[in-house]
Design an enzyme around this catalytic site. Sequence first.
Site, PDB file in Angstrom:
ATOM      1  N   TYR A  68      24.590  45.655  51.445  1.00  0.00           N
ATOM      2  CA  TYR A  68      23.987  45.063  50.246  1.00  0.00           C
ATOM      3  C   TYR A  68      22.476  45.268  50.290  1.00  0.00           C
ATOM      4  O   TYR A  68      21.748  44.536  50.948  1.00  0.00           O
ATOM      5  CB  TYR A  68      24.333  43.576  50.116  1.00  0.00           C
ATOM      6  CG  TYR A  68      25.812  43.289  49.939  1.00  0.00           C
ATOM      7  CD1 TYR A  68      26.708  44.286  49.570  1.00  0.00           C
ATOM      8  CD2 TYR A  68      26.323  42.016  50.144  1.00  0.00           C
ATOM      9  CE1 TYR A  68      28.055  44.032  49.414  1.00  0.00           C
ATOM     10  CE2 TYR A  68      27.680  41.747  49.985  1.00  0.00           C
ATOM     11  CZ  TYR A  68      28.536  42.761  49.628  1.00  0.00           C
ATOM     12  OH  TYR A  68      29.881  42.495  49.479  1.00  0.00           O
ATOM     13  N   PRO A 214      34.985  36.681  41.696  1.00  0.00           N
ATOM     14  CA  PRO A 214      35.778  35.561  41.159  1.00  0.00           C
ATOM     15  C   PRO A 214      35.490  35.258  39.690  1.00  0.00           C
ATOM     16  O   PRO A 214      36.277  34.576  39.050  1.00  0.00           O
ATOM     17  CB  PRO A 214      35.374  34.370  42.048  1.00  0.00           C
ATOM     18  CG  PRO A 214      33.997  34.713  42.538  1.00  0.00           C
ATOM     19  CD  PRO A 214      34.009  36.204  42.724  1.00  0.00           C
ATOM     20  N   LEU A 215      34.369  35.810  39.185  1.00  0.00           N
ATOM     21  CA  LEU A 215      34.027  35.566  37.775  1.00  0.00           C
ATOM     22  C   LEU A 215      34.279  36.797  36.915  1.00  0.00           C
ATOM     23  O   LEU A 215      34.103  36.761  35.696  1.00  0.00           O
ATOM     24  CB  LEU A 215      32.540  35.162  37.656  1.00  0.00           C
ATOM     25  CG  LEU A 215      32.114  33.987  38.543  1.00  0.00           C
ATOM     26  CD1 LEU A 215      30.607  33.765  38.459  1.00  0.00           C
ATOM     27  CD2 LEU A 215      32.850  32.713  38.114  1.00  0.00           C
ATOM     28  N   GLY A 217      35.629  39.558  34.628  1.00  0.00           N
ATOM     29  CA  GLY A 217      36.637  39.621  33.574  1.00  0.00           C
ATOM     30  C   GLY A 217      36.894  38.289  32.901  1.00  0.00           C
ATOM     31  O   GLY A 217      37.772  38.186  32.045  1.00  0.00           O
ATOM     32  N   PRO A 220      36.011  34.704  26.851  1.00  0.00           N
ATOM     33  CA  PRO A 220      36.959  34.381  25.794  1.00  0.00           C
ATOM     34  C   PRO A 220      38.102  35.394  25.828  1.00  0.00           C
ATOM     35  O   PRO A 220      37.859  36.594  25.861  1.00  0.00           O
ATOM     36  CB  PRO A 220      36.121  34.549  24.522  1.00  0.00           C
ATOM     37  CG  PRO A 220      34.704  34.519  24.966  1.00  0.00           C
ATOM     38  CD  PRO A 220      34.671  35.014  26.375  1.00  0.00           C
TER      39      PRO A 220
END
Length: 288
Positions: A68, A214-215, A217, A220
């Site tokens: 990273y 984990p977030l 996609g 709404p």
Amino acid sequence: MASTTPDASAAGTLTLGGDLEVRRLGFGAMRITGEGIWGPPANREEAKAVLRRALELGVNFIDTADSYGPEVSEELIAEALHPYPGGLVIATKGGLKRPGPGRWEPDGRPEHLREACEGSLQRLRLERIDLYQLHTVDPRVPLEDSVGALADLRDEGKIARVGLSNVDTAELERAREIVPVVSVQNRYSVADRDSDPVLDWCERQGLAFIPWGPLRGVGPDGTGVIGRVADAHGANELQVALAWLLARSPAMLPIPGTSSVEHMEENVAAAALRLSEEEFGELLAAGP
Ligand SMILES: NC(=O)c1ccc[n+]([C@@H]2O[C@H](COP(=O)([O-])OP(=O)(O)OC[C@H]3O[C@@H](n4cnc5c(N)ncnc54)[C@H](OP(=O)(O)O)[C@@H]3O)[C@@H](O)[C@H]2O)c1
């Protein structure tokens, strides 16, 4: 959601390898680097503030990797947090090289993994890494050779526990013949459940499952379910996505990534969000 100070301890805990307890909402430190996960962050002070805020909010599991930045995330963690408070677990990874921004190349050769681990120890200013993860399986190197290198590092006391990332259950079974494996880090979210079989396997076998992205996609969807659940709790959709993960399995240890203090606070606040069984089921059924 009620506006009390967010607290990661509301997520409860799990135990890595039977002896190392961490809170079940961690922080993924990939996003505190430059664009394309390359070079220094646009705002170094904000990046360090994000790390310090994580700890203030009770986060005691930070995920990073030598790749990273490369090196930048580990350096910033040490710069912001060393000397580390008791109970803080820094998990890092090796096995990916960075030829340039946005580019990642597997390197699972034992000699590379040893060099990568030595570099991480230095940058993180640690004598031993609590959890060292093979970032990915290198198709050119037998998995047994890569995992064997981690077993050697463990025998030498340079790493305390071994985790794997981006693996299937067959690879996990092979790796476990060589060394105890305490965690798996695969891509997973309410919107991306390809790793369901691996998650279920981890839960049955007592390994932690660390969902990356984990977030991803989350937003709404066609069904409007996540938006409705969020409204019912005065929360946002990303917070519901994190609460859903925590409810999905006691083995789950989400590591949402952010470069913003404000987003860190929102994400940790999700530790206290409790979905009803019906809400959990509706989100499950809404599908990825
Ligand atoms: N093992 C692997 O192969 C692998 C691969 C990728 C990632 N990882 C690890 O997993 C961690 C998480 O994955 P990730 O960072 O790719 O994806 P993520 O956590 O699903 O999402 C991060 C993205 O969401 C945004 N975000 C976060 N919180 C937010 C909020 N409250 N409101 C609005 N936007 C928000 C972030 O932007 P802002 O910066 O603007 O908040 C960032 O663009 C990484 O940090 C890394 O440690 C592992």
